[in-house]
Write a protein that holds these residues in place. Sequence first.
Motif, PDB file in Angstrom:
ATOM      1  N   ASN A  59       0.785  -1.365   0.048  1.00  0.00           N
ATOM      2  CA  ASN A  59       0.130   0.154   0.067  1.00  0.00           C
ATOM      3  C   ASN A  59       1.036   1.227   0.039  1.00  0.00           C
ATOM      4  OD1 ASN A  59       0.967   0.148   2.919  1.00  0.00           O
ATOM      5  ND2 ASN A  59      -0.984  -0.424   3.688  1.00  0.00           N
ATOM      6  N   THR A  60       2.124   1.092  -0.113  1.00  0.00           N
ATOM      7  CA  THR A  60       3.000   2.426  -0.070  1.00  0.00           C
ATOM      8  C   THR A  60       3.328   2.831  -1.334  1.00  0.00           C
ATOM      9  OG1 THR A  60       5.200   1.186   0.198  1.00  0.00           O
ATOM     10  CG2 THR A  60       4.024   1.879   2.277  1.00  0.00           C
ATOM     11  N   LEU A  61       2.831   1.998  -2.357  1.00  0.00           N
ATOM     12  CA  LEU A  61       2.985   2.201  -3.826  1.00  0.00           C
ATOM     13  C   LEU A  61       2.290   3.317  -4.150  1.00  0.00           C
ATOM     14  CD1 LEU A  61       3.188  -1.531  -5.132  1.00  0.00           C
ATOM     15  CD2 LEU A  61       5.170   0.256  -4.998  1.00  0.00           C
ATOM     16  N   PRO A  62       2.554   4.256  -5.088  1.00  0.00           N
ATOM     17  CA  PRO A  62       1.928   5.253  -5.603  1.00  0.00           C
ATOM     18  C   PRO A  62       0.885   4.860  -6.359  1.00  0.00           C
ATOM     19  CG  PRO A  62       3.915   5.261  -6.833  1.00  0.00           C
ATOM     20  CD  PRO A  62       3.755   4.145  -5.809  1.00  0.00           C
ATOM     21  N   VAL A  63      -0.271   5.620  -6.450  1.00  0.00           N
ATOM     22  CA  VAL A  63      -1.341   5.416  -7.252  1.00  0.00           C
ATOM     23  C   VAL A  63      -1.293   6.490  -8.415  1.00  0.00           C
ATOM     24  CG1 VAL A  63      -2.957   4.542  -5.411  1.00  0.00           C
ATOM     25  CG2 VAL A  63      -2.755   6.978  -6.011  1.00  0.00           C
ATOM     26  N   GLY A  64      -2.490   6.249  -9.287  1.00  0.00           N
ATOM     27  CA  GLY A  64      -2.367   6.977 -10.669  1.00  0.00           C
ATOM     28  C   GLY A  64      -1.673   6.335 -11.790  1.00  0.00           C
ATOM     29  N   LYS A  65      -1.376   7.008 -12.680  1.00  0.00           N
ATOM     30  CA  LYS A  65      -0.787   6.728 -13.927  1.00  0.00           C
ATOM     31  C   LYS A  65       0.539   6.177 -13.652  1.00  0.00           C
ATOM     32  CE  LYS A  65       0.684   6.437 -18.422  1.00  0.00           C
ATOM     33  NZ  LYS A  65       0.089   5.516 -19.328  1.00  0.00           N
ATOM     34  N   ASN A  66       1.082   4.779 -14.051  1.00  0.00           N
ATOM     35  CA  ASN A  66       2.172   4.100 -13.436  1.00  0.00           C
ATOM     36  C   ASN A  66       2.176   3.704 -11.900  1.00  0.00           C
ATOM     37  OD1 ASN A  66       3.782   4.123 -15.889  1.00  0.00           O
ATOM     38  ND2 ASN A  66       4.022   6.356 -15.557  1.00  0.00           N
ATOM     39  N   GLY A  67       0.884   3.746 -11.508  1.00  0.00           N
ATOM     40  CA  GLY A  67       0.751   3.444 -10.213  1.00  0.00           C
ATOM     41  C   GLY A  67       0.049   1.870  -9.882  1.00  0.00           C
ATOM     42  N   ARG A  68      -0.337   1.479  -8.604  1.00  0.00           N
ATOM     43  CA  ARG A  68      -0.621   0.278  -8.411  1.00  0.00           C
ATOM     44  C   ARG A  68      -2.146   0.281  -8.889  1.00  0.00           C
ATOM     45  NH1 ARG A  68      -3.538   1.287  -3.456  1.00  0.00           N
ATOM     46  NH2 ARG A  68      -2.585   2.699  -2.183  1.00  0.00           N
ATOM     47  N   ASP A  69      -2.691   1.219  -9.331  1.00  0.00           N
ATOM     48  CA  ASP A  69      -4.119   1.101  -9.735  1.00  0.00           C
ATOM     49  C   ASP A  69      -4.572   1.442 -11.008  1.00  0.00           C
ATOM     50  OD1 ASP A  69      -3.554   3.826  -9.310  1.00  0.00           O
ATOM     51  OD2 ASP A  69      -5.623   4.398  -8.799  1.00  0.00           O
ATOM     52  N   ASP A  70      -2.985   1.446 -11.952  1.00  0.00           N
ATOM     53  CA  ASP A  70      -3.130   1.802 -13.341  1.00  0.00           C
ATOM     54  C   ASP A  70      -3.603   0.340 -13.793  1.00  0.00           C
ATOM     55  OD1 ASP A  70      -2.378   1.920 -15.954  1.00  0.00           O
ATOM     56  OD2 ASP A  70      -0.842   3.355 -15.740  1.00  0.00           O
ATOM     57  N   GLU A  71      -4.901   0.308 -14.375  1.00  0.00           N
ATOM     58  CA  GLU A  71      -5.484  -0.967 -14.864  1.00  0.00           C
ATOM     59  C   GLU A  71      -4.572  -1.289 -16.205  1.00  0.00           C
ATOM     60  OE1 GLU A  71      -9.682  -1.138 -14.848  1.00  0.00           O
ATOM     61  OE2 GLU A  71      -9.644  -1.160 -12.803  1.00  0.00           O
ATOM     62  N   GLU A  72      -4.642  -0.488 -17.102  1.00  0.00           N
ATOM     63  CA  GLU A  72      -4.006  -0.832 -18.284  1.00  0.00           C
ATOM     64  C   GLU A  72      -2.450  -1.489 -17.924  1.00  0.00           C
ATOM     65  OE1 GLU A  72      -4.521   1.938 -21.636  1.00  0.00           O
ATOM     66  OE2 GLU A  72      -5.272   3.276 -19.939  1.00  0.00           O
ATOM     67  N   MET A  73      -1.616  -1.061 -17.085  1.00  0.00           N
ATOM     68  CA  MET A  73      -0.469  -1.698 -16.990  1.00  0.00           C
ATOM     69  C   MET A  73      -0.547  -2.844 -16.095  1.00  0.00           C
ATOM     70  SD  MET A  73       2.780   0.198 -14.745  1.00  0.00           S
ATOM     71  CE  MET A  73       1.924   0.286 -13.360  1.00  0.00           C
ATOM     72  N   ILE A  74      -1.678  -3.158 -15.391  1.00  0.00           N
ATOM     73  CA  ILE A  74      -1.678  -4.334 -14.640  1.00  0.00           C
ATOM     74  C   ILE A  74      -2.224  -5.352 -15.480  1.00  0.00           C
ATOM     75  CG2 ILE A  74      -3.313  -5.444 -13.009  1.00  0.00           C
ATOM     76  CD1 ILE A  74      -3.560  -2.972 -11.324  1.00  0.00           C
ATOM     77  N   PHE A  75      -3.006  -4.981 -16.608  1.00  0.00           N
ATOM     78  CA  PHE A  75      -3.368  -5.987 -17.674  1.00  0.00           C
ATOM     79  C   PHE A  75      -2.012  -6.375 -18.420  1.00  0.00           C
ATOM     80  CE2 PHE A  75      -4.438  -6.786 -22.310  1.00  0.00           C
ATOM     81  CZ  PHE A  75      -5.021  -8.063 -21.774  1.00  0.00           C
ATOM     82  N   TRP A  76      -1.335  -5.456 -18.748  1.00  0.00           N
ATOM     83  CA  TRP A  76      -0.028  -5.717 -19.657  1.00  0.00           C
ATOM     84  C   TRP A  76       0.747  -6.801 -18.785  1.00  0.00           C
ATOM     85  CZ3 TRP A  76       0.417  -4.979 -24.675  1.00  0.00           C
ATOM     86  CH2 TRP A  76       1.594  -5.451 -25.178  1.00  0.00           C
ATOM     87  N   PHE A  77       0.956  -6.565 -17.560  1.00  0.00           N
ATOM     88  CA  PHE A  77       1.824  -7.399 -16.732  1.00  0.00           C
ATOM     89  C   PHE A  77       1.267  -8.868 -16.388  1.00  0.00           C
ATOM     90  CE2 PHE A  77       4.431  -3.660 -16.221  1.00  0.00           C
ATOM     91  CZ  PHE A  77       5.517  -4.187 -15.652  1.00  0.00           C
ATOM     92  N   LEU A  78       0.040  -8.681 -16.215  1.00  0.00           N
ATOM     93  CA  LEU A  78      -0.824 -10.096 -16.018  1.00  0.00           C
ATOM     94  C   LEU A  78      -0.547 -10.890 -17.379  1.00  0.00           C
ATOM     95  CD1 LEU A  78      -4.311  -9.158 -14.472  1.00  0.00           C
ATOM     96  CD2 LEU A  78      -2.748 -10.934 -13.726  1.00  0.00           C
ATOM     97  N   LYS A  79      -0.685 -10.258 -18.435  1.00  0.00           N
ATOM     98  CA  LYS A  79      -0.613 -11.003 -19.710  1.00  0.00           C
ATOM     99  C   LYS A  79       0.973 -11.379 -19.756  1.00  0.00           C
ATOM    100  CE  LYS A  79      -1.107  -8.652 -23.520  1.00  0.00           C
ATOM    101  NZ  LYS A  79       0.231  -8.704 -24.334  1.00  0.00           N
ATOM    102  N   ASP A  80       1.905 -10.543 -19.390  1.00  0.00           N
ATOM    103  CA  ASP A  80       3.138 -11.095 -19.712  1.00  0.00           C
ATOM    104  C   ASP A  80       3.292 -12.323 -18.701  1.00  0.00           C
ATOM    105  OD1 ASP A  80       6.271 -10.782 -19.871  1.00  0.00           O
ATOM    106  OD2 ASP A  80       5.791 -10.119 -17.682  1.00  0.00           O
ATOM    107  N   ARG A  81       2.897 -12.370 -17.499  1.00  0.00           N
ATOM    108  CA  ARG A  81       2.901 -13.410 -16.744  1.00  0.00           C
ATOM    109  C   ARG A  81       2.006 -14.578 -16.710  1.00  0.00           C
ATOM    110  NH1 ARG A  81       7.625 -14.161 -15.079  1.00  0.00           N
ATOM    111  NH2 ARG A  81       7.733 -13.338 -17.204  1.00  0.00           N
ATOM    112  N   ASN A  82       1.418 -14.688 -17.997  1.00  0.00           N
ATOM    113  CA  ASN A  82       0.540 -15.582 -18.245  1.00  0.00           C
ATOM    114  C   ASN A  82      -0.701 -15.655 -17.364  1.00  0.00           C
ATOM    115  OD1 ASN A  82       1.833 -16.605 -20.500  1.00  0.00           O
ATOM    116  ND2 ASN A  82       3.267 -17.674 -18.987  1.00  0.00           N
ATOM    117  N   PHE A  83      -1.047 -14.688 -16.928  1.00  0.00           N
ATOM    118  CA  PHE A  83      -2.523 -14.364 -16.060  1.00  0.00           C
ATOM    119  C   PHE A  83      -2.277 -14.973 -14.635  1.00  0.00           C
ATOM    120  CE2 PHE A  83      -3.844 -13.574 -20.285  1.00  0.00           C
ATOM    121  CZ  PHE A  83      -4.276 -12.238 -20.180  1.00  0.00           C
ATOM    122  N   SER A  84      -0.992 -14.947 -14.169  1.00  0.00           N
ATOM    123  CA  SER A  84      -0.802 -15.662 -12.708  1.00  0.00           C
ATOM    124  C   SER A  84      -0.780 -13.976 -11.920  1.00  0.00           C
ATOM    125  CB  SER A  84       0.862 -16.092 -12.533  1.00  0.00           C
ATOM    126  OG  SER A  84       1.173 -16.297 -11.230  1.00  0.00           O
TER     127      SER A  84
END
Length: 262
Positions: A59-84
Amino acid sequence: MAYCLKLQPPLGHHFKAVSINSKKSKQIFKFKIRSCAVEPENVHKLVVEVKEKLEKEHNTLPVGKNGRDDEEMIFWFLKDRNFSIEDAVSKLNKAIRWRHEVGVSELSEESVKSVAETGKAYVHDFLDIYGRPVLIVEASKHFPGKHERDEDEKLSAFLIEKALSKLPAGKQEILGIIDLRGFRTKNIDIRFLTFAVDAFYCYYPRRLGQVLLVEAPFVFKPVWQLVKPLLKSSPSLVRFCSVETIREEYFAEDTIPASFGG
């Protein structure tokens, strides 16, 4: 907002086609995926689960663009990690911290001006014939210690972001060209090369479609032997080639980078 993510693999590679339709409504993303191990209706659920896990465990990670709630970035990393979820959270934790430390969202031409003026790296004005933005590095202009390490990292991040901003619809990968003409032992910087590999593996996964090493001299051979193991499963993305190859196989006559012109 609509997205079409269609991976175009490097020559000799074969990936499954991925079709994605994303609509943003009140900060909620809906993803449509075909030919994927994860059912389309579960993708957004996974994104939400990653967000919640990041909030709970980091929870100390920042939010917003490039942050822990950036859904587009989260999706990309999920895809990279085979949705693990676990793997994506681990990789995102590292990537978000680095992006925050470097200040990726605040980088500008002015903030990297002193390093950029060396001409050792830049984004080409034109796409290659495969529709990929092109990031060019002139290795002979890099001298270890001339600039602080964080300055070189900021320039790298700025140029990667700039290249990604030039992606045409339906494209996700960029082309990297490392011009090794004039490369000497005084240009060797293993620490920075290690960072560059990490940047595309940890911070911008699956964004580098191919790397061209142009006119590699003999002195580069031991450097390659040190760097190659760091590439893990990605050494096949690297191609050693000549200036003629750059001209004939990657660009139209009127889009060839000036440094490779006839």
